[in-house]
Enzyme design. Sequence first.
Site, mmCIF file in Angstrom:
data_model
loop_
_atom_site.group_PDB
_atom_site.id
_atom_site.type_symbol
_atom_site.label_atom_id
_atom_site.label_comp_id
_atom_site.label_asym_id
_atom_site.label_seq_id
_atom_site.Cartn_x
_atom_site.Cartn_y
_atom_site.Cartn_z
ATOM 1 N N HIS A 170 -59.895 9.390 29.898
ATOM 2 C CA HIS A 170 -61.037 8.962 28.691
ATOM 3 C C HIS A 170 -61.872 7.896 29.432
ATOM 4 O O HIS A 170 -62.690 7.923 28.625
ATOM 5 C CB HIS A 170 -59.929 8.596 27.817
ATOM 6 C CG HIS A 170 -59.327 7.048 28.133
ATOM 7 N ND1 HIS A 170 -58.711 6.921 28.803
ATOM 8 C CD2 HIS A 170 -59.874 5.450 27.879
ATOM 9 C CE1 HIS A 170 -58.445 5.334 28.765
ATOM 10 N NE2 HIS A 170 -59.240 5.105 28.345
ATOM 11 N N LYS A 174 -66.548 6.733 28.631
ATOM 12 C CA LYS A 174 -66.910 5.096 27.919
ATOM 13 C C LYS A 174 -68.149 5.604 28.797
ATOM 14 O O LYS A 174 -68.721 5.752 29.813
ATOM 15 C CB LYS A 174 -65.809 4.338 29.227
ATOM 16 C CG LYS A 174 -64.751 4.042 28.458
ATOM 17 C CD LYS A 174 -63.991 2.801 29.609
ATOM 18 C CE LYS A 174 -62.539 3.127 29.533
ATOM 19 N NZ LYS A 174 -62.305 2.542 28.053
ATOM 20 N N GLU A 208 -55.154 -6.440 32.736
ATOM 21 C CA GLU A 208 -55.221 -6.425 31.004
ATOM 22 C C GLU A 208 -54.711 -7.451 30.930
ATOM 23 O O GLU A 208 -53.197 -7.013 31.948
ATOM 24 C CB GLU A 208 -54.601 -4.804 30.891
ATOM 25 C CG GLU A 208 -55.765 -3.720 31.158
ATOM 26 C CD GLU A 208 -55.144 -2.569 30.926
ATOM 27 O OE1 GLU A 208 -55.015 -1.832 29.695
ATOM 28 O OE2 GLU A 208 -54.088 -1.680 31.372
ATOM 29 N N ASP A 227 -50.857 5.447 37.139
ATOM 30 C CA ASP A 227 -50.839 5.016 35.460
ATOM 31 C C ASP A 227 -52.453 5.072 35.452
ATOM 32 O O ASP A 227 -53.806 5.439 34.551
ATOM 33 C CB ASP A 227 -50.706 3.765 35.332
ATOM 34 C CG ASP A 227 -50.781 3.872 33.617
ATOM 35 O OD1 ASP A 227 -50.618 4.984 32.926
ATOM 36 O OD2 ASP A 227 -50.910 2.779 33.040
ATOM 37 N N HIS A 232 -58.480 6.492 37.014
ATOM 38 C CA HIS A 232 -59.086 6.125 35.985
ATOM 39 C C HIS A 232 -60.484 5.765 37.329
ATOM 40 O O HIS A 232 -61.566 5.482 37.173
ATOM 41 C CB HIS A 232 -59.112 4.970 35.182
ATOM 42 C CG HIS A 232 -58.339 5.615 33.962
ATOM 43 N ND1 HIS A 232 -58.156 6.962 32.862
ATOM 44 C CD2 HIS A 232 -57.417 4.977 33.019
ATOM 45 C CE1 HIS A 232 -57.415 6.540 32.405
ATOM 46 N NE2 HIS A 232 -56.651 6.152 32.332
ATOM 47 N N LYS A 332 -51.750 -5.287 35.083
ATOM 48 C CA LYS A 332 -50.763 -5.391 33.633
ATOM 49 C C LYS A 332 -50.335 -7.121 33.594
ATOM 50 O O LYS A 332 -49.570 -8.059 34.124
ATOM 51 C CB LYS A 332 -49.589 -5.010 33.181
ATOM 52 C CG LYS A 332 -49.908 -3.209 33.410
ATOM 53 C CD LYS A 332 -50.936 -2.388 32.050
ATOM 54 C CE LYS A 332 -50.643 -1.362 31.766
ATOM 55 N NZ LYS A 332 -51.135 -0.321 31.136
HETATM 56 C C1 BG6 Z 1 -54.601 4.644 29.816
HETATM 57 C C2 BG6 Z 1 -53.485 3.613 30.623
HETATM 58 O O1 BG6 Z 1 -54.760 5.801 30.672
HETATM 59 O O2 BG6 Z 1 -55.891 3.545 30.565
HETATM 60 C C3 BG6 Z 1 -52.617 2.743 29.735
HETATM 61 O O3 BG6 Z 1 -52.310 4.929 30.252
HETATM 62 C C4 BG6 Z 1 -53.635 1.569 30.017
HETATM 63 O O4 BG6 Z 1 -52.266 2.122 31.002
HETATM 64 C C5 BG6 Z 1 -55.341 2.462 29.370
HETATM 65 O O5 BG6 Z 1 -53.564 0.256 29.162
HETATM 66 C C6 BG6 Z 1 -56.452 1.706 29.510
HETATM 67 O O6 BG6 Z 1 -57.815 2.426 29.244
HETATM 68 P P1 BG6 Z 1 -58.379 1.392 27.662
HETATM 69 O O7 BG6 Z 1 -59.343 2.455 27.573
HETATM 70 O O8 BG6 Z 1 -57.306 1.643 26.746
HETATM 71 O O9 BG6 Z 1 -59.446 0.227 28.389
#
Ligand code: BG6
Length: 483
Positions: A170, A174, A208, A227, A232, A332
């Site tokens: 995803h 963005k 995060e 993860d 990403h 995290k």
């Molecule tokens: C996800 C992870 O793919 O992306 C999560 O599994 C993470 O751990 C998240 O928090 C972060 O993406 P976004 O778009 O919510 O900042």
Amino acid sequence: MDHHDDMTLVLLGATGDLTRRLLFPAIYRLYADGKWSPKHIIGFAKEDWSQEKFLAHIEENLKQFVEPFDTSTWKRLRDSISYQAGDLDAKSLEGLKSRIPKAAVFYLGLPPQLFGPAAEALGQAGLNRGPGWRRLVIEKPFGWDLPSAEALRESIAPWWDEDQIFRIDHFLGKDTAQNVLVFRFVNRILGSLWDSEHIQQVQITYAETLGVEGRWQYYDRAGALRDMLQNHLLQLFTLVAMEPPSDWDAADLHNHKAEVLRSVRRIAPERVADFAVAGQYGRGTLEGKPVAGYTDEEGIAASSTTETYAALKLFVDNWRWHGVPFYLRSGKRMAKDWAEIAVQWRPVPENLFGAGSADWLIFRMKPDEAIDLVMWAKRPGLGLYTAPVVLTSPYKKAGEIEYSAYEQLLLDVIQGDHSAFPRFDEVEESWRIVDPILSAWANLQPEPYAAGSEGPAAQDRLMEPGLSWRHLSLNQASGHEGV
Ligand code: BG6
């Protein structure tokens, strides 16, 4: 563009988290905004729910996740939504056949271990072939390491061709991720300065404040490297490092992305500590409140060695990037929600005005999206002193619609545009980069960091001489005394 007026969107695992938190809010926003009017959406899941119960569940969640929620819009949208309960086997799925008139997208909102079986069952039920085009959408994680990613591909490949498969990462939906490519390739002044002669380092940070948030069963097995970095952050890296494609064409783009991933220097097992740092948060303070350490979280064993923070230093062995370190990190329970892609040029060869300074281009993703160009200028007043000037372009104007990444990605799937979806060779190359680190970390005790901090102190060991990690804040450049 494909014809998609009559297409059916089938959401498998429709009672799950992805559907309620992300997909339906995205569908709603697209609909409310006039970007897509779905005709047929079928929720499919094993729960023996009535149609009313399913719709009530979606409505309740939309009220929570969509702002503003408009009842009359929802009333119109809900007419296109139906629900069917069933098991994930060919026999139950065959029941969908008569409800799918033409083209269809099958979106697997399922736990990763069900991707292969679901893709196969859809194939056995004959849903992978028309009338009309048929597409399959899966979300990361694509495998757990290289062998399992390959096994997943092998279970899907007999039924679905590569051009029918859309792998969602995803981050690629963005705005800022898409803007890296646009900004790079539309501005000539960047083109000639985008190489190792001019650039000294790149830092990609995704910090995060969130913890594991009830996802411990998945997260404690996965860890931050799987993860966030394998997918990403390595995808963001490709956007910065890839060669310019000659055309805006998905295949061209994927070729260049795969090529740069292939050029990443492999990390030898005995050198992992020089190129990667694993961290795990302990107790700390976040936004003034005490927070628990990772191993105090519900479901996590006191002996867990899962990393909640991972940092990598990569080198790209090609002409353009020879010798330039790329730093990638994500964690995290860090001090702030702070995400950015920061590119730093080398200092000028002779600085006439005192201590060295170097320019930054920063694509900010969180807490808000912006592009900052940090350059240097004369500090006003007497004497030739320098100070940073930050040229900032806030990326969104106040009041502009906030899309999650899913609206764009759903539209792309419907239109058959593969450019924002990693091709399998990209996934494969990304596993090749991280697999040696995963093996080395299997029994490693991660470096501790306090919740609410900027990560483990050990992260500094990755830094090349003269470089340091950026802070999780805007104002990091300080002025220098001049002549
Ligand atoms: C996800 C992870 O793919 O992306 C999560 O599994 C993470 O751990 C998240 O928090 C972060 O993406 P976004 O778009 O919510 O900042």
